[in-house]
Scaffold this active site. Structure first.
Site, PDB file in Angstrom:
ATOM      1  N   GLU A   1       8.718 -16.093 -15.454  1.00  0.00           N
ATOM      2  CA  GLU A   1       8.063 -15.473 -14.314  1.00  0.00           C
ATOM      3  C   GLU A   1       7.824 -16.598 -13.323  1.00  0.00           C
ATOM      4  O   GLU A   1       7.091 -17.544 -13.602  1.00  0.00           O
ATOM      5  CB  GLU A   1       6.753 -14.814 -14.749  1.00  0.00           C
TER       6      GLU A   1
ATOM      7  N   CYS B   1       0.106 -15.498  -8.934  1.00  0.00           N
ATOM      8  CA  CYS B   1       1.508 -15.108  -8.751  1.00  0.00           C
ATOM      9  C   CYS B   1       1.579 -13.812  -7.960  1.00  0.00           C
ATOM     10  O   CYS B   1       2.618 -13.463  -7.419  1.00  0.00           O
ATOM     11  CB  CYS B   1       2.199 -14.955 -10.098  1.00  0.00           C
TER      12      CYS B   1
END
Lengths: 505, 505
Positions: B247, B287
């Protein structure tokens, strides 16, 4: 070579192929056109019911052209009409199977969670399901000109998922590839489906361009370890890497227990007969061919195998390249000092005859890298083991495989052996042979490297569709935005998980 | 640096860390030892009930050390005690959530097909379910020292799957990483679990060795695009490639419709207040930080944002490296000729203040590559659009993202906009902000490159467990060989598909 017709956008009133006055497209231009047309086909916005009907229409069309297709495939692949006819049925069954899978709807993984502000972090309303990735590339295999080719498992599962497919034809059966694409296009058009969602390109250059095309979102591949690895590397090296689902080489080890060849078991003759049938079937040109058989020393299987193979028919292999590689590989193996030649059928021009070689577990472990190389064609290697320790050492040397088989006596405890083989293979077969891969919800056709490049997925069975899908979660979405499968009241009746509880109508 | 204690095999009566007289292991040796000990832990052979109890024991232990852990994390990360306390709760919740997921059992995809010789090819009895891949590597993130670190989502889901985990600690919080590993080891030992199934290694060299270790079967990663790409490339280049679930970076685009800032919608002030809270939260080090906001020209959002940010507290960033990169990145952006500085908080030593910049859709499209680079920290870029055409052109320039959000008026038709954003993002948020990722069955935390390296999977939510599992099919297996979940009569009561029909007790 011209790919223009295969894009599905050639005028319908013209003959599709074989016109010399056509302008040939460069490989890159053919791929560009194919990807664009596929991407513009609208397949991803179709309903599951529509796609199901289109899959069935294609299946029906393929079967209605059975004789023509079998004849064409026979010319190009040298496989028997019986085998090819069976493969046409298999291919149609696969297409219909995936129509059933999307109709059932579990594959969407539809999930709804209601909001809960008391949680940490607070939970908004979440609705999740899988959606198609986009245009995918599929590399057809040589050895299944129907079932793992233009309309094979990869295409059927991707199309079912809602992903337009650009197939890279296998050069072993180009005319069949074009003709079956044409049949699929006609069937789609007649059924009101988007013919553009299936595209065909040809040639190595086109294949390379396909894997690297920015709009291609995933690739399926069935073929050699070398070719698959090269394409996998290309897919991984892209500026934006994409999944590459390659099914490559597999040895499909078989273990015969001492009890299996004792009076209590099926016995050496029965096992040898089964093995002979399995490794020579259609020239041994199966990814599931048992290429490595661990037999107890003095089992009698070698003699029984020689007897069983006495009348094995030779088979012309799929391509000259495969035939040459088989000749080279089998001779190299048979001439090794640590290998004994057990059986070699009479060689003749153009045809391959079965070869059986044998070695010891010690030699197998010592020259592991050589013995683990797949020899595609009608060859199997027997590895004689003296005891459990020798067998264990040899099994520890195995790599990933699509299958592993155990031949045992009824009631024999093979749990320890199965536990050793479970991490090695995607499918464990008991008192049976790995060739013949059933189409089923419970099927798995995968395994660790080098059997596949993506061991968490399968290329056969219902969950093959999972490769072409990605989740989306909708958070606090207005009802109008949601797919019908996530609507309140579940109007389409799909299996759903609601607040953690799996429900299905 | 010594990793010896982190292997879980150091004598228990010795203090775990900080002894200068310890022999430091080389990175390669530390990884070798960690992988071996993890592999020998037997976790893969444990029952779901056992693993569930161990996950709960770890969760309880983490919460019982809350104050100590929060203090330690605060020293190393500069995040607030309130935020860190919440994250401890989140981490424990995640561990218990995966205990619930494996208890429920659907994740096994247990499937049984009975034999049917009338089919072509004939169907043997097939029983299929997922099994753990083996030892996995997990790279901890800097910005979630608990929830995406040693005992974070990757570890929790892999452990739940039955995969021993070797964590590569993030250098931003080494003491916390060691201490929480120790707490987990103690909890596992007290609960009768295999402490060896969780290992910790440290340092870049160890990370590289971990990704390349032959016995490591998959890797999870949360971090920068550059670091993630380098490790992805290593994983793909292995002799036997393994899945790399990374990720990476995400811009999390937000679209504000004209109606949203009209009298019919929530209005510019409410949207600006929400945005200000979301992109500055904990220093914007998420994120899911909204880093790119498409606003109608003349929306009033810029002024409202300036007002809302007036009293935004500055935040010391996680590491000096992150702080330096934020300074550099935000100044470079603000100084561009095609960018206007909307707001810049007062800068001070050691702390980062919020920055808002703006540009036009034309400039955004023209300098796409620059504007698509994530600036980690409290910065957001407003892109002013004049009309639907300008917005559409700008949205077409987006790359994959973890989330995309739409702010709209109640009842407004945003289906077309949602359809454009759906292929871009893993989660679509409506009239909300992307920060705060709920733990839920319906959660998806993923997206296309560069948001992740593996867009078909998720790192949060129940199906995160799927990354660490691979199917096995048992063909005509003796009952003794089968996992209990596939036994006749379904003694463990797991959801199963039997002859195509989904059944659950």
């Amino acid at each position: 070579m011209t790919n223009r017709d295969a894009t599905g956008i050639a005028p319908r009133d013209e003959p599709a192929f074989g016109r010399d006055d056509r302008v040939a497209l460069s490989a890159a231009a053919a791929v560009e056109l194919a990807v664009r047309v596929a991407g513009a086909s609208g397949l991803g916005r179709s309903s599951r019911a529509e796609r199901g009907s289109w899959l069935v229409a294609i299946a029906d069309a393929v079967e209605s052209h059975r004789d023509e297709l079998v004849a064409l495939a026979g010319e190009e692949t040298h496989l028997s009409a019986a085998r090819l006819g069976g493969e046409v049925t298999r291919t149609a069954t696969q297409l219909r199977f995936f129509a059933g899978v999307i109709d059932e709807g579990s594959y969407l993984e539809a999930t709804i969670d209601s909001p809960d502000a008391s949680l940490l972090p607070p939970r908004p309303e979440l609705r999740r399901m899988l959606r198609p990735l986009g245009v995918v590339g599929v590399f057809a295999a040589s050895n299944f000109p129907f079932a793992f080719s233009v309309l094979g498992n990869d295409t059927a599962s991707a199309f079912a998922a809602g992903c337009p497919v650009v197939v890279k034809a296998h050069p072993g059966h180009p005319r069949l590839s074009r003709r079956i694409t044409e049949i699929a296009h006609e069937a789609l058009a007649a059924a009101g489906g988007p013919a553009g969602a299936l595209q065909l390109v040809e040639g190595m250059e086109a294949g390379l361009a396909l894997v690297q095309h920015p709009r291609v979102t995933a690739v399926g591949f069935t073929g050699s370890t070398r070719g698959g690895r090269a394409l996998f590397d290309l897919a991984a090296a892209r500026p934006e890497p994409i999944p590459f689902y390659g099914e490559l080489g597999s040895l499909n080890p078989v273990v015969v227990t001492p009890a299996a060849v004792s009076d209590a078991g099926p016995g050496a003759e029965a096992i040898a007969a089964g093995l002979a049938g399995s490794f020579t079937r259609d020239g041994g040109q199966y990814c599931t061919k048992p290429g490595l058989v661990f037999v107890p020393e003095g089992s009698g299987i070698e003699d029984a195998l020689v007897a069983a193979l006495g009348d094995a028919a030779p088979q012309r292999l799929l391509t000259d390249g495969i035939a040459a590689a088989f000749d080279r590989g089998s001779v190299e193996l048979a001439e090794r000092a640590d290998v004994e030649l057990v059986f070699a059928g009479a060689r003749a021009a153009d045809v391959a005859a079965p070869v059986v070689v044998s070695t010891s577990t010690e030699a197998f472990v010592a020259a592991r890298e050589t013995f683990l190389e797949e020899c595609f064609g009608p060859l199997t290697l027997l590895v004689r083991y003296a005891d459990d320790a020798g067998l264990a050492e040899a099994l520890a040397a195995l790599e990933g495989s699509l299958t592993a088989s155990i031949h045992h006596a009824p009631g024999e405890d093979v749990t320890a052996l199965a536990a050793v083989l479970e991490p090695v293979a995607g499918r464990l077969v008991f008192n049976g042979w790995p060739t013949g891969v059933a189409i089923a919800w419970g099927q798995h056709h995968g395994g660790g490297w080098p059997a596949t490049t993506a061991s968490v997925h399968t290329s056969v069975g219902a969950s093959a569709i999972r490769r072409w899908l990605t989740p989306v979660a909708w958070q606090d979405a207005p009802a109008a935005v949601l797919p019908a499968e996530l609507a309140d009241g579940n109007p389409l009746g799909v299996p759903r998980r609601e607040d953690g509880v799996l429900r299905h109508p």
